[in-house]
Every structure is written in C-alpha cells, then in structure tokens.
Design an enzyme around this catalytic site. Structure first.
Site, short mmCIF file in Angstrom:
data_model
loop_
_atom_site.label_atom_id
_atom_site.label_comp_id
_atom_site.label_asym_id
_atom_site.label_seq_id
_atom_site.Cartn_x
_atom_site.Cartn_y
_atom_site.Cartn_z
N GLU A 64 0.79 -1.18 0.04
CA GLU A 64 0.18 0.16 -0.11
C GLU A 64 0.70 1.11 -0.02
O GLU A 64 1.66 1.44 0.71
CB GLU A 64 -1.18 0.08 1.30
CG GLU A 64 -1.89 -1.24 1.38
CD GLU A 64 -2.62 -1.12 2.55
OE1 GLU A 64 -2.48 -0.07 3.34
OE2 GLU A 64 -3.24 -2.09 3.02
N ASP A 106 -6.28 8.46 10.62
CA ASP A 106 -4.89 7.81 10.92
C ASP A 106 -4.46 8.31 12.35
O ASP A 106 -4.72 9.46 12.72
CB ASP A 106 -3.96 8.53 9.80
CG ASP A 106 -4.03 7.59 8.57
OD1 ASP A 106 -4.19 6.54 8.71
OD2 ASP A 106 -4.38 8.21 7.32
#
Length: 753
Positions: free
Chosen positions: A50, A61
């Site tokens: 990724e 995040d």
C-alpha cells in the site's frame, strides 16, 4: 490490473502463507526514498504494498502516519509524484500488487476518471480510500475504476452489521475482483505493543467473526469462500500477531510500525522489520487465479448510484457521508433516531422548555435606530441571539444534541470548537444533563480564547489542545473524529456547525432553525401560531428586504436563513414575500485578492474563492491546493477560521438563492467598535463581519426598507484578542483582595521613591 492481485493471493494460498501487506507513505522520509523503499519491501517479503497518498487532514490515521504525511507534504510531494513513484518502481522491477491508499479528496481533485486512467498506466492495481464507503463509491469511483481494471478495496469493521458486510463483499467481487480490508479494532492506525492479553483475545474473536461473515456473504453471492481475499489491519506489530490473525484471514496489514522504522532507521531497517514480520520473501509458484470482470446492467448501476442520493441536498452534489467504515452504522442509527425524535411531541416540548428556561429564548428583535441614523438608508434590525445563555447561538444545538445523546444511551460527549463558544455551550449542556464532556480545540485557538477555555473547565469539561496541523478549528475537528472512531459505542459527537457527514448538517440546521423561525414571527408580529409568541409585538409588521448572517461553518446562518428560503418572488416587495439573503465570510487581511489582484491565502472566504471537494465527511466548497491538500486559512475571528463550509450553504450558493460576500479583519474590527459605541451592544468578531456588510447594504437602500442581521454572539470572549489587535495592553494579573491591592500599590510607590 487486478489479475496481479488475484494471482498473488493464489500464490500465498498455494504456499500456505499469510499474505503480508506493507504500507509506506509516499515522499517519507525524503522524496527520493520512496522507490527504493518499495523495492526493498518486496525483496524483504511484502506480498502486497500500500502506497500512502499524503493528505493534510487524515482523520482516521494515528499520530505516526499523520506525522509522516506532514513531513511528506513539507517535502513537496504532490499526488502526481505518487503516480510517478509507482511507474518508476515498476520500471525498476517491482512485481507485487501495488495499491494507493488515501483520502477521497486527493483523487477527486485530480479527476476521478483521469486518476484511474493514470494509475492504471503507472502500474497501480487499485485503491483503498479510507473515507469512501461503498454507497458513495458506487456514484463515480467504482465505475471509473472498473473501466480501467482497477480494484476498489472496501473496508469492514467490528461495527459493520450484516447489511454492510454484504455490501462490502459485493463491492469487493464486482465489478473487479479484489479484496476486503477488515479493520481489526475501533480506532485509528497505530502500533499497539502494550495491548492487554484480554483485549487482544477479544479483538481476535471479534475480527474472526467479521471475516467469517464476509466469507458467508461472498458465498451467498455465488463465490467460493476462497475466492475473496480478506486482509486484517490496525495494531499488528509482531510476527506473533501475523500468525494469530493469519489463522483465519488471508493476509495482515502493517503500516505504522513500518513507517516508524523507516523514519528512525531508514530503508534497510524497514526491510529487516518486514522480513521478520512476513517470514521472508515468497518463492512465487506462478498460480493463475480465476479472474472474471463482472458485467452489471445499466439498471443495476443506476440503482447503486441512487443509493446515497438521500444524503445530499436536493439534486446537488453537496453533502454526503464520506467517513470511515467504523462510523457508518452509528450514522445510520443517528439518522433514524433524529428522524424519530425531531417529530416526537415530548422531545419537542422538552427542547422548547429548555429554550425558554435555560437558554433564555425567545431572544429579542431589536431596531438599531442610532446605527440606522448614522449609516443612512435602510432600517437595521438585529436578532439578538448573543443574549442566549453562554453568549451565542451555539447553545441551541448543544442542548438539542445532548438531549439526543441521552435518547441514544450515550453519556460521553465530545465536541470541537474554534472560537470557544460551541465548547462553552456543550460544557453547559453536559453540566445541565450530567454528561461527560471532552472538547477538542486547536492550540492556537486555545491561546486566543483563553477565557473560554477556562469557562469550559469551570463547568467540568476537559479541554484538549490540538497540536497537529494549523492547530485551529479544522484540526480540532480531525482530532474529535479520531476520538469518535475509537469510542463510537459509548460516545456522541456534538458537531458545532452545519458541517460534516449526513445527518449532522440536517440536525444542526433543524436545531438552529429556532433563530430564523423566531425572527420571522417577530418581524411579522405573530403573537400566536407554531412560531408565534405573546411578546412578539414590537416588529415592523412585515418581512425584511434583506437577511444577513456571518458564515464560517455556517450554523447560525443556516438557522437564520432557513425560515426565509421560501420567500423567493423577485418581483414582489418583502411584505408580499421576497427576501434577499446574504452570507458574510471572513475575508482575512485583504480578502482572497490583494489590492493589485494577486491571490492570497490569508482569508477564510470559502464560498467566495473555494472549489468543490470532500472534507470532514461531506462534499462542499473548500479552500484547497490543486492536488487536494487543504489550505491554511486566516481570520481574526477563530469561529470563522475554517477552510470548508456547510454543504447546504454550498447548495444555496450553487442555486443562486443566497449571495455570499466577505468582510476583512479590519472591517470587522471597525464594525464591532461602531456598533458598540452607537448601540451599547458589543458583538463578537464573527457577527461583526456580518455587521459590516449590513451597514454597507443599508447605505444603498431606501429608508422604508429593512436589513435584518443575526447578531449571533457577544464580544466578551474576544476582548483580550481585540485589545492586542488594537495595540492595547491589558494587565490580566488580577488582584483578588483589597489588601493585595494596597500592598501592590504601596510596593509600586516605594519603588518610585
């Protein structure tokens, strides 16, 4: 392109291996490190990679990946660079599947079809888009990815119910077979090395149940249980974790731990970590997986695209629900709860009682006669919402949502605040109703609103200064969303403005509509009826010609405007039905342009100079760079210092029903002083922007015409800030007693002898 993804998982199955999915942020720690890092990850045992697309506001995040994104953006990485890294890595021999992971605004800014075409050409296999649930992806992104043979990886979470599990399985299989990413816990990305054994065991069991339910759903769709790869991520930091989750999942994702390692020890150190966690590189056996692109009928595609239409305002593109999967079920429950309780007679009666007895409504309608005479032209009338308890309109929404949270069975409340007024209002509502209250506030805003911070803590709230990003309102929203993702089962987020994902803009509009409903009835002297009151007898007996309010996120404005939106007959006078509506944004230092025409970012005039994008859960106008990064904004008023705006305001601008102007910092300061000295009313800096435009409009109108402005907040909170702006020094070292005062003065006198 997804054939490569399918083949790799087939190889892993043939080797009885748990696929290892490695994440790295593009442009971190340096621009020239990305391609070597990709190649090293593959050499060390990564089966899928990724590649993180850095974004300025990564709401799902944790601190590690957010910090890496900040560094990458400061390094100068832009979205086109990410595609160049992918293409160059392929040219240098990268063979494993490569997925771009990021937030929707990055891809939307580049153009959805264009970015899919360019990604395919660069050797990318698909996308993982954190804030793009399947309903929203069906509109544009999924069809575009399918046209270019790219997988669009859906996410599933412990909070995903059967309906959402079925949607994830269908989206992963059709039209381009890919994989499902299962979030193993509630929260944001990040290493969890100190996780307790009981918590980990619970997480494993819950995650296994999600994985098995996805396989069940795939079988119902006609696929074999092994046809759909399922990977698990979040909190996986050790080889033991990979083995534990690999016992029931096809692969494990590791991100924050790799990013930490590459930042601290460089590419070689990251490679060593991947070799340890993955078990080393796979000797590919060349399995070819069955791969068939599904064909959907036009009727099926049309039905899917309509799925999320109800989340938008009217026929516009504005609104939506662009949030992490973890929050989706809670939003569905919130929508259903609000649709019920907003019409419940007892709930409405309780809210009305609190508006009267706690908030102090109805707030007065006031004819500013001295200001009118000074300005000349039209009459200036004010809706005195600054007289509401806690000093602003924010209390209406805070009390209403706190009541709703109790109905939802949630006793922990979080909120964000800029100017501090929403934080104060939420703290007051929580104190009244016995709820825990945590308020996120940008560290810069904490400094310029110290008094409001203290007010919140005195009412029992915990104020959390946010140090990330610009340390202002948008960053407070990001941090509140991270908290909510983590604590969704126990916590309600009282969003302070008419922003965010559906149904929040609706909820805030409905709760703030009391402002406009009262104002309209007061103007017409309605002493009875749904919005009338026995005291409504001092108005002009007609509708205003113009209604004005300031716009940051837009809650006070949408609350004021909603009652007048139906008065849309341009050929008629206000008494017969036509009302012009004007919103006023923060023009900052000079407005969006300097006097010489040069564009500047020292403003927060989103509707004046923004473009369409996605931020904090909705599609609206944003101040952003060409590659989709959210710009820093500027305003002397913390409450207007926001790079987005409520999606209904975006729709009203696009439709032409409402005009949006801006006022600068200096114009707001001048208006605040003028209103204070002529009327003895001290407006907050936010409505002072609206007061400037109100006076400018009045000058151009006839004496028999009326401008009605929402004075949504009082200026007490701003006095230290305004004093500094005016060069006035105020000693805030308070003398508590007269004895202390005598001692202080005596000491000063002795020092002067």
């Amino acid at each position: 392109m997804s054939q490569r993804l399918a083949d790799r998982f087939a190889d892993c199955r043939a080797a009885n291996r748990t696929a290892f999915v490695a994440f790295v942020t593009a442009g971190y720690p340096t621009l020239d490190a990305t391609v070597p890092a990709l190649l090293e990850l593959e050499r060390s045992g990564a089966d899928v990679i990724e590649l993180g697309v850095p974004f300025s506001d990564p709401m799902a995040d944790g601190s590690t990946i957010e910090a890496a994104s900040v560094v990458a953006i400061k390094n100068g990485v832009v979205y086109s660079d990410v595609l160049k890294y992918a293409a160059e890595a392929r040219r240098q021999g990268l063979t494993v599947p490569l997925l771009l992971m990021g937030y929707y605004n990055s891809f939307l800014a580049a153009g959805v079809d264009e970015t899919c075409a360019e990604a395919a050409a660069a050797g990318v296999d698909g996308f993982i888009i954190v804030d793009l649930p399947v309903e929203e992806s069906w509109r544009i992104m999924s069809p575009a990815a399918a046209r270019h043979n790219l997988s669009l990886v859906p996410l599933a979470a412990p909070t995903s119910g059967p309906e959402r599990i079925a949607q994830a399985a269908e989206a992963a299989l059709n039209p381009i077979p890919g994989m499902v990413y299962v979030v193993s816990l509630l929260g944001v990305t990040g290493a969890r090395d100190q996780e307790a054994a009981a918590a980990k065991a619970e997480r494993l069991a819950e995650c296994k149940a999600v994985v098995e339910s996805i396989r069940d759903a795939a079988e119902k769709l006609g696929a074999k249980r092994t046809d759909l790869p399922i990977v698990v991520g979040f909190g996986i930091t050790k080889r033991a974790h990979v083995e534990e989750f690999g016992a029931f999942a096809d692969g494990c994702v590791v991100g924050s731990k790799i990013v930490q390692e590459i930042g601290a020890g460089g590419i070689a150190a990251a490679g060593s970590l991947v070799r340890e966690l993955s078990g080393g590189p796979l000797a590919a056996v060349g399995q070819k997986a069955a791969f068939a692109k599904a064909q959907k009928s036009e009727e099926q595609l049309a039905a899917q695209k309509k799925h999320a239409d109800k989340w938008n305002f009217g026929e516009s593109v504005f609104g939506g629900r662009f949030i992490p999967e973890t929050l989706m079920v809670a939003h569905k429950e919130l929508e259903a709860a609000w649709n019920h309780w907003r019409n419940d007679p007892e709930f409405k009666a309780e809210l009305a009682t609190l508006r009267r007895d706690f908030i102090g409504g109805p707030t007065p309608l006031y004819h500013a006669k001295r200001l009118t005479a000074l300005v000349g032209g039209a009459q200036i009338w004010m809706k005195r919402e600054e007289l509401a308890h806690t000093g602003a309109h924010k209390i209406n929404n805070a009390v209403g949502q706190a009541l709703l949270a109790i109905k939802l069975g949630k006793k922990r409340i979080i909120a964000e605040t800029g100017a501090g007024q929403h934080g104060v209002a939420t703290a007051a509502a929580c104190a009244l109703l016995g709820l825990e209250c945590i308020v996120y506030m940008g560290a810069v805003d904490c400094e310029r609103q110290k008094l409001n911070c203290f007010r919140m803590t005195e009412m029992g709230a915990k104020v959390v200064p946010v140090q990330s990003g610009s340390r202002t309102l948008k960053d407070a929203v990001n941090e509140a969303l991270r908290d909510w993702v983590t604590n969704i089962r126990t916590t309600h987020y009282i969003i302070g403005s008419a922003v965010g994902p559906h149904p929040f803009p609706d909820i805030v509009r409905d709760l703030q509509s009391v402002i406009g409903n009262e104002a309209r009835a007061q103007m017409l002297n309605q002493t009875s009826g749904e919005h009338g009151h026995v005291t409504f007898s001092n108005g002009p007996g007609r509708l205003p010609d113009v209604v004005v309010a300031c716009v940051g996120g837009g809650s006070n404005a949408i609350g004021m405007f909603t009652a007048f939106l139906g008065d849309t007959h341009p050929s008629k006078e206000p008494a017969q039905g036509h009302v012009r509506i004007v919103g006023v944004e923060a023009g900052g230092e000079h407005g969006p342009w300097l006097p010489d025409g040069t564009e500047t970012d020292k403003h927060a005039a989103t509707l004046t100079n923004g473009v369409v994008g996605v931020l904090h859960g909705s599609r609206t106008f944003l101040l952003q760079t060409p590659d989709g990064q959210i710009k820093e904004t500027h305003s002397i008023s913390a409450g207007l210092d926001y790079p987005g705006v409520g999606p209904q305001h975006a729709q009203l601008k696009a439709s032409g029903r409402v005009e949006y102007k801006f006022a600068t910092d200096s114009q707001a300061l001048d208006a605040q002083r003028l209103v204070s000295r002529k009327e003895g009313i001290l407006p907050a800096l936010e409505p002072s922007h609206a007061m400037h435009t109100t006076m400018e409009l009045a000058k151009t109108m006839r004496p028999d015409q009326i401008v009605l402005v929402n004075l949504c907040g009082r200026g007490d909170k701003d006095m230290l800030h305004v004093a500094k702006a005016r060069g006035v020094v105020i000693d805030t070292n308070v003398i508590l007693t007269k004895d202390e005062g005598y001692a202080t003065m005596d000491g000063a006198n002795q020092g002067g002898n």
